[in-house]
Design a protein around this motif. Structure first.
Motif, PDB file in Angstrom:
ATOM      1  N   VAL A  17      25.339  67.464  19.485  1.00 38.04           N
ATOM      2  CA  VAL A  17      25.798  66.157  19.016  1.00 38.04           C
ATOM      3  C   VAL A  17      26.536  66.323  17.710  1.00 38.04           C
ATOM      4  CG1 VAL A  17      25.072  63.844  18.357  1.00 38.04           C
ATOM      5  CG2 VAL A  17      23.657  65.215  19.882  1.00 38.04           C
ATOM      6  N   ALA A  18      27.678  65.673  17.558  1.00 37.78           N
ATOM      7  CA  ALA A  18      28.355  65.722  16.272  1.00 37.78           C
ATOM      8  C   ALA A  18      28.419  64.348  15.621  1.00 37.78           C
ATOM      9  CB  ALA A  18      29.745  66.296  16.429  1.00 37.78           C
ATOM     10  N   VAL A  22      26.651  54.149  17.328  1.00 36.62           N
ATOM     11  CA  VAL A  22      25.527  53.336  16.882  1.00 36.62           C
ATOM     12  C   VAL A  22      24.530  53.120  18.019  1.00 36.62           C
ATOM     13  CG1 VAL A  22      24.908  51.076  15.997  1.00 36.62           C
ATOM     14  CG2 VAL A  22      26.991  52.187  15.222  1.00 36.62           C
ATOM     15  N   ARG A  23      23.287  53.430  17.758  1.00 35.59           N
ATOM     16  CA  ARG A  23      22.227  53.225  18.744  1.00 35.59           C
ATOM     17  C   ARG A  23      20.994  52.713  18.017  1.00 35.59           C
ATOM     18  NH1 ARG A  23      21.755  58.743  21.933  1.00 35.59           N
ATOM     19  NH2 ARG A  23      22.682  59.559  20.046  1.00 35.59           N
ATOM     20  N   PRO A  24      20.030  52.138  18.732  1.00 34.03           N
ATOM     21  CA  PRO A  24      18.833  51.667  18.036  1.00 34.03           C
ATOM     22  C   PRO A  24      18.157  52.835  17.327  1.00 34.03           C
ATOM     23  CG  PRO A  24      18.851  50.961  20.330  1.00 34.03           C
ATOM     24  CD  PRO A  24      20.010  51.883  20.166  1.00 34.03           C
ATOM     25  N   ASP A  25      17.615  52.572  16.129  1.00 36.29           N
ATOM     26  CA  ASP A  25      16.948  53.610  15.349  1.00 36.29           C
ATOM     27  C   ASP A  25      15.659  54.019  16.067  1.00 36.29           C
ATOM     28  OD1 ASP A  25      15.653  55.132  13.501  1.00 36.29           O
ATOM     29  OD2 ASP A  25      16.202  53.876  11.788  1.00 36.29           O
ATOM     30  N   PRO A  26      15.582  55.280  16.511  1.00 34.88           N
ATOM     31  CA  PRO A  26      14.422  55.671  17.314  1.00 34.88           C
ATOM     32  C   PRO A  26      13.196  56.020  16.477  1.00 34.88           C
ATOM     33  CG  PRO A  26      15.942  57.500  17.114  1.00 34.88           C
ATOM     34  CD  PRO A  26      16.526  56.359  16.326  1.00 34.88           C
ATOM     35  N   GLY A 218      37.177  63.678  33.692  1.00 32.74           N
ATOM     36  CA  GLY A 218      35.811  63.493  33.189  1.00 32.74           C
ATOM     37  C   GLY A 218      35.314  64.618  32.300  1.00 32.74           C
ATOM     38  N   GLY A 219      35.864  65.828  32.523  1.00 38.79           N
ATOM     39  CA  GLY A 219      35.333  66.988  31.803  1.00 38.79           C
ATOM     40  C   GLY A 219      36.063  67.293  30.504  1.00 38.79           C
ATOM     41  N   ILE A 220      36.961  66.427  30.078  1.00 40.33           N
ATOM     42  CA  ILE A 220      37.772  66.731  28.890  1.00 40.33           C
ATOM     43  C   ILE A 220      36.888  66.914  27.656  1.00 40.33           C
ATOM     44  CG2 ILE A 220      38.244  64.357  28.085  1.00 40.33           C
ATOM     45  CD1 ILE A 220      41.238  65.426  27.783  1.00 40.33           C
ATOM     46  N   VAL A 221      35.703  66.321  27.694  1.00 37.00           N
ATOM     47  CA  VAL A 221      34.794  66.424  26.544  1.00 37.00           C
ATOM     48  C   VAL A 221      34.140  67.802  26.440  1.00 37.00           C
ATOM     49  CG1 VAL A 221      34.292  63.961  26.574  1.00 37.00           C
ATOM     50  CG2 VAL A 221      32.829  65.509  27.868  1.00 37.00           C
ATOM     51  N   GLU A 277      26.752  62.969  27.527  1.00 39.47           N
ATOM     52  CA  GLU A 277      26.606  61.692  26.806  1.00 39.47           C
ATOM     53  C   GLU A 277      26.849  61.810  25.298  1.00 39.47           C
ATOM     54  OE1 GLU A 277      23.543  58.801  27.919  1.00 39.47           O
ATOM     55  OE2 GLU A 277      23.001  58.751  25.800  1.00 39.47           O
ATOM     56  N   PRO A 278      26.268  62.817  24.618  1.00 38.30           N
ATOM     57  CA  PRO A 278      26.509  62.907  23.167  1.00 38.30           C
ATOM     58  C   PRO A 278      27.988  63.030  22.828  1.00 38.30           C
ATOM     59  CG  PRO A 278      24.790  64.435  23.829  1.00 38.30           C
ATOM     60  CD  PRO A 278      25.386  63.890  25.085  1.00 38.30           C
TER      61      PRO A 278
END
Ligand SMILES: Nc1ncnc2c1ncn2[C@@H]1O[C@H](COP(=O)(O)OP(=O)(O)OP(=O)(O)O)[C@@H](O)[C@H]1O
Ligand SMILES: O=C(O)C1=C[C@@H](O)[C@@H](O)[C@H](O)C1
Ligand SMILES: [Mg+2]
Length: 310
Positions: A17-18, A22-26, A218-221, A277-278
């Motif tokens: 992950v870089a 924004v996501r809920p604070d886990p 889809g795989g460009i990431v 996903e990341p």
């Protein structure tokens, strides 16, 4: 799934992950208080303030401050505001505890915190001069990312027509450049060869100077350099949906390959989506199309494009 058989997505390893969006604070409440305490202590150290000085400036007892810094004190919002103000931070800055920050964001924040206020105007001018125009240019290139069936082509074509931009399908450009269909390119060059060609075609599409909606593969990431290039030069939008809807949409288009080994293909798809996903979350915007019809998703996409930031 392998390099020779790109069905729903070519397989690849999870990438670190870089810049998560924004996501809920886990974190638990305890972890949050510890992070808050650390933030107060670190900022106080950087400001060269003793605990006694900060307590005096903020109008709190030294004992109270010590508890807060140890992650033990659940201070009132008003006291926290006083402490933040004595440290030269706004309350939102104080509460931005780094859980969602990238290394770069943290560095920038620290540099800004150390600058006296009267120099901030100069910082704004410099940023505008160096990045203002680039940012405007970036918004003339809208890139849609996501796995197969995300709606990159369907929604991208509509978006381009509505904005009066040209529409470019990167996979089609690659097929045109090589004169081969996707399956053959993978069979002949493998995944890494394909990624090289993909990067070349992307550079060409970005350098054209035309206002563009770009539907990517889809795989460009999966290839960091290519993806970083895309992120830096385009307004990127992840069209997100569930693995089940990806599968269902691709099958409905008549591509039954993913259904061949149904359970296994579904497992592959879940794994690839989770691994990517990341990276997908690094996009400027995420448009979740799950459970939506095309028109609803198009409206959400349109709204994301109009929004100036996250
Ligand atoms: N909410 C939705 N948003 C977008 N497309 C949807 C939606 N619901 C159903 N669909 C259907 O899903 C399909 C999306 O396919 P599309 O070819 O646009 O995806 P893609 O992301 O371009 O995939 P690929 O990577 O294979 O090119 C279309 O047939 C579209 O009609
Ligand atoms: O998700 C993927 O890995 C891919 C998707 C396709 O669009 C192609 O870009 C290629 O088959 C790779
Ligand atoms: Mg497509």
């Amino acid at each position: 799934m392998n390099d020779q058989n790109p069905t729903l997505a070519a397989s690849d390893a999870p990438v670190p992950v870089a810049h998560p969006a924004v996501r809920p604070d886990p974190r638990s409440d305890g972890e949050f208080l510890l992070a808050l305490g650390r933030r107060v202590r670190e900022t106080r150290d950087r400001r060269g303030l003793t605990r006694k000085q900060l307590a005096r400036d903020a109008g709190v007892s030294e004992r109270h401050l010590a508890h807060l810094e140890a992650g033990e004190g659940n201070v009132s919002i008003v006291l926290l505001r006083h402490i933040a103000s004595a440290l030269g931070l706004s309350l939102p800055e104080m509460l931005n505890l780094g859980a969602e920050e990238s290394v770069e964001q943290r560095l920038v924040r620290r540099i800004l915190e150390q600058l006296p206020r009267h120099r901030l105007e100069d910082v704004v001018f410099r940023l505008m001069r160096d990045y203002g125009q680039e940012e405007a240019a970036r918004r003339n290139r809208i890139a849609l990312i996501g796995l197969r069936g995300a709606g990159k082509t369907t929604l991208g074509r509509r978006l381009a027509a509505e904005l009066g931009f040209r529409f470019v399908e990167l996979d089609a450009e690659i097929e045109r450049e090589t004169g081969m269909p996707m399956g053959e390119i993978f069979a002949l060059y493998g995944q890494s060869g394909y990624r090289r060609i993909e990067q070349r075609c992307l550079r060409r599409a970005l350098d054209s100077g035309e206002r563009t909606v770009l539907a990517t593969g889809g795989g460009i990431v999966s290839q960091t350099e290519t993806y970083d290039l895309l992120l830096s030069r385009c307004l990127t939008i992840w069209l997100r949906t569930s693995p089940e809807e990806h599968m269902q949409r691709v099958s409905a288009q008549g591509d039954l390959r993913p259904m061949a080994g149904s359970a296994e293909a579904m497992e592959d798809l879940r794994r690839i989506l989770a691994a990517r996903e990341p990276q997908y979350l690094r996009a400027d915007h995420v448009v979740d199309t799950s459970g939506q019809g095309e028109d609803e998703s198009f409206r959400a996409l349109r709204a994301a494009v109009e929004d100036r930031g996250r």
